[in-house]
Scaffold this active site. Structure first.
Site, PDB file in Angstrom:
ATOM      1  N   TYR A   1       1.289 -12.768  -3.045  1.00 60.50           N
ATOM      2  CA  TYR A   1       1.461 -13.852  -4.018  1.00 60.50           C
ATOM      3  C   TYR A   1       0.473 -13.653  -5.149  1.00 60.50           C
ATOM      4  CZ  TYR A   1       4.715 -17.660  -4.099  1.00 60.50           C
ATOM      5  OH  TYR A   1       5.834 -18.403  -4.339  1.00 60.50           O
TER       6      TYR A   1
ATOM      7  N   GLU B   1       0.323 -15.592  -8.626  1.00 63.67           N
ATOM      8  CA  GLU B   1       0.605 -16.426  -9.804  1.00 63.67           C
ATOM      9  C   GLU B   1      -0.499 -16.226 -10.821  1.00 63.67           C
ATOM     10  OE1 GLU B   1       3.035 -20.308  -8.099  1.00 63.67           O
ATOM     11  OE2 GLU B   1       0.882 -20.450  -8.432  1.00 63.67           O
TER      12      GLU B   1
ATOM     13  N   ASP C   1      16.578  -8.440 -28.883  1.00 71.18           N
ATOM     14  CA  ASP C   1      16.918  -8.340 -27.467  1.00 71.18           C
ATOM     15  C   ASP C   1      17.402  -6.911 -27.227  1.00 71.18           C
ATOM     16  OD1 ASP C   1      17.676  -8.555 -24.882  1.00 71.18           O
ATOM     17  OD2 ASP C   1      19.102 -10.198 -25.162  1.00 71.18           O
TER      18      ASP C   1
ATOM     19  N   THR D   1      15.141  -5.179 -20.717  1.00 69.10           N
ATOM     20  CA  THR D   1      15.246  -4.994 -19.274  1.00 69.10           C
ATOM     21  C   THR D   1      14.562  -3.672 -18.939  1.00 69.10           C
ATOM     22  OG1 THR D   1      17.315  -3.773 -19.438  1.00 69.10           O
ATOM     23  CG2 THR D   1      17.497  -6.158 -19.100  1.00 69.10           C
TER      24      THR D   1
ATOM     25  N   LYS E   1      18.065  -0.555 -17.235  1.00 67.63           N
ATOM     26  CA  LYS E   1      19.248   0.055 -17.861  1.00 67.63           C
ATOM     27  C   LYS E   1      18.912   1.509 -18.198  1.00 67.63           C
ATOM     28  CE  LYS E   1      21.083  -4.478 -18.980  1.00 67.63           C
ATOM     29  NZ  LYS E   1      21.478  -5.480 -19.994  1.00 67.63           N
TER      30      LYS E   1
ATOM     31  N   ARG F   1      15.075  -3.219 -11.322  1.00 66.87           N
ATOM     32  CA  ARG F   1      15.754  -4.357 -11.947  1.00 66.87           C
ATOM     33  C   ARG F   1      14.708  -5.368 -12.384  1.00 66.87           C
ATOM     34  NH1 ARG F   1      20.656  -5.359 -12.451  1.00 66.87           N
ATOM     35  NH2 ARG F   1      21.000  -3.400 -11.398  1.00 66.87           N
TER      36      ARG F   1
HETATM   37  C1  LIG Z   1      21.488  -6.865 -19.861  1.00 71.95           C
HETATM   38  C2  LIG Z   1      21.156  -7.794 -20.976  1.00 71.95           C
HETATM   39  C3  LIG Z   1      20.482  -9.002 -20.741  1.00 71.95           C
HETATM   40  C4  LIG Z   1      20.223  -9.582 -19.372  1.00 71.95           C
HETATM   41  O1  LIG Z   1      19.616  -8.841 -18.429  1.00 71.95           O
HETATM   42  P1  LIG Z   1      19.668  -9.352 -16.895  1.00 71.95           P
HETATM   43  O2  LIG Z   1      18.604  -8.558 -16.247  1.00 71.95           O
HETATM   44  O3  LIG Z   1      21.048  -9.106 -16.388  1.00 71.95           O
HETATM   45  O4  LIG Z   1      19.354 -10.827 -16.909  1.00 71.95           O
HETATM   46  C5  LIG Z   1      20.127  -9.769 -21.842  1.00 71.95           C
HETATM   47  N1  LIG Z   1      20.411  -9.372 -23.082  1.00 71.95           N
HETATM   48  C6  LIG Z   1      21.085  -8.239 -23.348  1.00 71.95           C
HETATM   49  C7  LIG Z   1      21.361  -7.863 -24.760  1.00 71.95           C
HETATM   50  C8  LIG Z   1      21.485  -7.415 -22.302  1.00 71.95           C
HETATM   51  O5  LIG Z   1      22.149  -6.285 -22.572  1.00 71.95           O
END
Ligand SMILES: *Cc1c(COP(=O)(O)O)cnc(C)c1O
Length: 412
Positions: free
Chosen positions: A59, A61, A205, A231, A234, A240
């Site tokens: 843990y 936090e 994003d 993320t 990807k 993840r």
């Molecule tokens: C994949 C993605 C997300 C979300 O990612 P998660 O891990 O599935 O929550 C947010 N924004 C964009 C542009 C994405 O391609």
């Protein structure tokens, strides 16, 4: 170093054969079909080892040096390494590596900069905006007032004139750039200019292209955006999870927006795995990988176009391709089903114009397996043959199995 090694040797098979069987079945599925889902990849055995480690028990936090729990001396070092590697990799003054997912990173970015009811300008969902960019089914659509920009009907490219026009008319508090399906580079300098003109924050994003950025194969949003969300699973090929990059002046607001505002304890096994992935992404081998991902996507896109699919924007700059299969006589949903039966796993997506569904695919996972341009060309021919019902699905499935077998994601 095989993923199944731990399972075979291990307690799981003895203690819980039911779940062990499911894990092995999934490894088998991933190794005998083609993973064309644009958001997927194969993490390394080292990343998997960190993910499956007893750091999961801890843990923690808070942040390194300022935790609510005792016994954090060692995991603090892991998080500091992850932060330092992320900052160095992307040239960012500050990194927060705690977001549990890409969506959590976006939630925290909004929490750091916005109040409920604020206006936000983002790519509309029919054009490739993510759920967190204003979907009524998501917190973003309920708590903020989203205005959506689109893409040009002819070219499929982001309509910059419309972005500027909507920004001037709606005076948003934040502008969001980034997409789940846009195959081209985003002009971050343009979005910075528009945000500055109307006094808005710029949130990039970059969940999809951040791995290409790490490898020098796509432009880096960090110099332009106030906050970059990403993320780690990807193209970046880590565990993840999510991540936020920003300048020093927003560091404290971002950290508080992640913990305690939107999350509880940090997942230290995942953070350690992120550190491992950032280490891998800083190598020359990863840069070569990122460039090969794009080279493969370009070949796949142009071969699919030669086969008659309508490839959005006429091609790609990234790992990602969207295409309308209807010129071959099938709609997107039917196409996805037929391809899945042949072992080619991909997504449907919205197409910029009209109600028809298209296909969305990417080359990140295939490239990790070691596939190159010749394999992409063969896959395009197979796909088109299956879609036109010229190649029978069993024959295609056998060829896919043979192809995947030559490029095992986890050799051994
Ligand atoms: C994949 C993605 C997300 C979300 O990612 P998660 O891990 O599935 O929550 C947010 N924004 C964009 C542009 C994405 O391609």
């Amino acid at each position: 170093m095989s993923v199944t090694h731990t399972l075979e040797a291990d307690v799981l098979r003895r203690q819980d054969p039911e779940l062990a069987g499911i894990l092995l079945g999934e490894v088998e599925r991933q190794s005998t079909t083609l993973q064309l889902i644009a958001a997927e990849n194969f993490t390394s055995p080292a990343v998997l080892a960190a993910l499956g480690s007893p750091l999961a028990n801890k843990y923690a936090e808070g942040y390194p040096g300022a935790r609510y729990h005792g016994g954090c001396e060692i995991v603090d070092v892991a998080e500091r390494i992850a932060i330092d590697r992320a900052r160095a990799l992307f040239g960012a003054e500050h990194a927060n590596v705690q977001p549990h997912s890409g969506s959590s990173a976006v939630l925290a970015a909004y929490a750091a900069l916005l109040q409920p009811g604020d206006t936000v300008l983002a790519l509309g969902l029919p054009y490739g905006g993510h759920l967190t960019h204003g979907s009524p089914a998501n917190f973003s659509g309920r708590w903020f007032d989203f205005v959506g920009y689109g893409v040009d009907a002819e070219t499929g490219l982001i309509d910059h004139d419309q972005v500027r026009h909507l920004a001037r008319n709606h005076r948003p508090k934040a502008v969001v750039c980034g997409s789940i399906a846009y195959p081209r580079h985003i002009d971050y300098a343009f979005f910075r200019e528009v945000a500055d003109e109307v006094g808005a924050y710029l949130i990039a994003d970059a969940a999809h292209p951040i791995g290409l950025v790490a490898g020098g194969a796509a432009p880096n949003p960090v110099p332009y955006a106030d906050i970059v969300c990403a993320t780690t699973h990807k193209v970046l090929r880590g565990p993840r999870g999510g991540m936020i990059l920003c300048g020093a002046e927003l560091a404290e607001r971002v950290d508080r927006a992640v913990f305690p505002f939107t999350q509880g304890g940090a997942q230290m096994h995942t953070i350690a795995a992120k550190a491992v992935a950032f280490g891998e992404a800083a190598t020359a081998a990863f840069a070569a990988y990122a460039h090969q991902v794009v080279a493969n996507a370009r070949v796949l896109a142009s071969e699919l176009a030669d086969e008659g699919l309508a490839v959005t924007t006429g091609g790609t700059d990234t790992h990602l391709i969207t295409a309308d299969p209807s010129p071959l006589g099938v709609d997107g949903r039917t196409a996805r089903g037929r391809l899945a039966a042949a072992g080619m796993v991909l997504d449907c997506c919205a197409l910029p114009h009209g109600d028809a569904r298209g296909l969305r695919l990417g080359t990140a996972a295939l490239t990790t397996q070691g596939m190159g341009e010749p394999e992409m060309a063969r896959i395009a021919v197979l796909m088109a043959g299956v879609l036109r019902s010229e190649i029978d699905p069993t024959g295609a499935r056998d060829e896919v199995r043979e192809l995947a077998g030559r490029f095992p994601p986890y050799p051994g």
